[in-house]
Write a protein that holds these residues in place. Structure first.
Motif, PDB file in Angstrom:
ATOM      1  N   ASP A  72       1.969   7.146  -6.240  1.00 40.20           N
ATOM      2  CA  ASP A  72       1.710   5.747  -5.883  1.00 40.20           C
ATOM      3  C   ASP A  72       2.595   5.230  -4.759  1.00 40.20           C
ATOM      4  O   ASP A  72       2.790   4.026  -4.601  1.00 40.20           O
ATOM      5  CB  ASP A  72       1.871   4.855  -7.112  1.00 40.20           C
ATOM      6  CG  ASP A  72       3.297   4.862  -7.656  1.00 40.20           C
ATOM      7  OD1 ASP A  72       4.102   5.706  -7.208  1.00 40.20           O
ATOM      8  OD2 ASP A  72       3.606   4.025  -8.535  1.00 40.20           O
ATOM      9  N   PRO A  74       3.811   3.740  -1.356  1.00 34.75           N
ATOM     10  CA  PRO A  74       3.128   2.899  -0.375  1.00 34.75           C
ATOM     11  C   PRO A  74       2.836   3.674   0.911  1.00 34.75           C
ATOM     12  O   PRO A  74       3.719   4.350   1.446  1.00 34.75           O
ATOM     13  CB  PRO A  74       4.129   1.776  -0.109  1.00 34.75           C
ATOM     14  CG  PRO A  74       5.019   1.750  -1.304  1.00 34.75           C
ATOM     15  CD  PRO A  74       5.119   3.176  -1.748  1.00 34.75           C
ATOM     16  N   ASP A  96      -2.230   1.390   1.582  1.00 36.82           N
ATOM     17  CA  ASP A  96      -1.735   0.051   1.272  1.00 36.82           C
ATOM     18  C   ASP A  96      -1.791  -0.869   2.486  1.00 36.82           C
ATOM     19  O   ASP A  96      -1.798  -2.089   2.335  1.00 36.82           O
ATOM     20  CB  ASP A  96      -0.293   0.143   0.765  1.00 36.82           C
ATOM     21  CG  ASP A  96      -0.198   0.948  -0.512  1.00 36.82           C
ATOM     22  OD1 ASP A  96      -0.371   0.365  -1.592  1.00 36.82           O
ATOM     23  OD2 ASP A  96       0.010   2.179  -0.425  1.00 36.82           O
ATOM     24  N   ARG A 119       6.297  -3.142  -3.882  1.00 33.04           N
ATOM     25  CA  ARG A 119       6.389  -2.070  -4.877  1.00 33.04           C
ATOM     26  C   ARG A 119       7.536  -2.319  -5.848  1.00 33.04           C
ATOM     27  O   ARG A 119       7.463  -1.980  -7.026  1.00 33.04           O
ATOM     28  CB  ARG A 119       6.586  -0.729  -4.178  1.00 33.04           C
ATOM     29  CG  ARG A 119       6.465   0.459  -5.130  1.00 33.04           C
ATOM     30  CD  ARG A 119       6.901   1.737  -4.480  1.00 33.04           C
ATOM     31  NE  ARG A 119       6.577   2.903  -5.294  1.00 33.04           N
ATOM     32  CZ  ARG A 119       7.141   4.076  -5.156  1.00 33.04           C
ATOM     33  NH1 ARG A 119       8.081   4.260  -4.249  1.00 33.04           N
ATOM     34  NH2 ARG A 119       6.783   5.093  -5.915  1.00 33.04           N
TER      35      ARG A 119
END
Length: 220
Positions: A72, A74, A96, A119
């Motif tokens: 996950d 960015p 993103d 984040r």
């Protein structure tokens, strides 16, 4: 902040690499898509700058692979593909943010900082811990309203600690954030930076958790 840069254009890559490092970011630059894709699973990056038109593997395919593995991190896509369909495709596959070439270095840096803030769960560029205030956009810090004089790595370490005040951060984690792969790490470097921050902010500001690492202590 440590950035993974995957860009095959030597002029653009070199400009980003040098420019982001001048803005106090540690950067690992890969020209080959396959090598860059693998790097994300080895080092703890804060964000990725990803070109799409790469040799051996397309940047969009790299992004798909990362998201399928539930990575996950960015990702800021930086590409010459400026059609709306390309932007939509990139965002739909897990990017993103999306920025077209040509670009301004300051905008790339600002977008990366915004991605990392989100984040970490921070909506503002300001971090406050007692009388200490950090501005992550300006990369500056004040104590009781007076600006602190910090080196680039002191600033990065301070930001790491204040961003996660309840967490214990190990020496290895600190080294991973402060240095890219091509930079040599001195054996006592982390201890030196911790000493300098304590001297500038307060002896009780950073606690040593023996055998574990460091954690924020008393708020100044």
């Amino acid at each position: 902040m440590r950035i993974l840069l995957i860009e095959d254009d030597p002029q653009i890559g070199d400009g980003l690499n040098r420019g982001l490092q001048k803005l106090n970011m540690a950067v690992d630059w890969f020209r080959d898509g396959l090598q860059g894709a693998s790097a994300l699973e080895i080092a703890p990056y804060d964000a990725v700058v990803l070109d799409l038109g790469l040799p051996n593997i397309d940047g969009l395919e790299i992004l798909k692979q990362w998201r399928s593995k539930e990575l996950d991190i960015p990702v800021l896509i930086l590409t010459a593909r400026d059609a709306i369909a390309d932007r939509v495709s990139g965002l739909n596959h897990g990017a993103d943010d999306y920025l077209c070439k040509p670009f301004a270095l300051d905008e790339v840096a600002a977008r990366l900082q915004a991605l990392v803030r989100r984040r970490q769960g921070h909506t503002s560029s300001k971090l406050v811990y007692g009388a200490l205030e950090l501005d992550t956009a300006a990369q500056s810090a004040t104590l009781h309203g007076e600006e602190l004089s910090l080196t680039a790595r002191e600033w990065t370490l301070l930001q790491m600690l204040v961003s996660r005040p309840k967490h214990i951060i190990s020496r290895a984690q600190i080294e991973d954030k402060l240095y890219s792969w091509d930079q040599e790490v001195e054996s006592n470097a982390v201890e030196v930076y911790i000493h300098h921050l304590r001297k500038k902010i307060g002896n009780e500001f950073i606690k040593t958790r023996r055998g574990l690492g460091y954690q924020l202590g008393e708020a100044p």
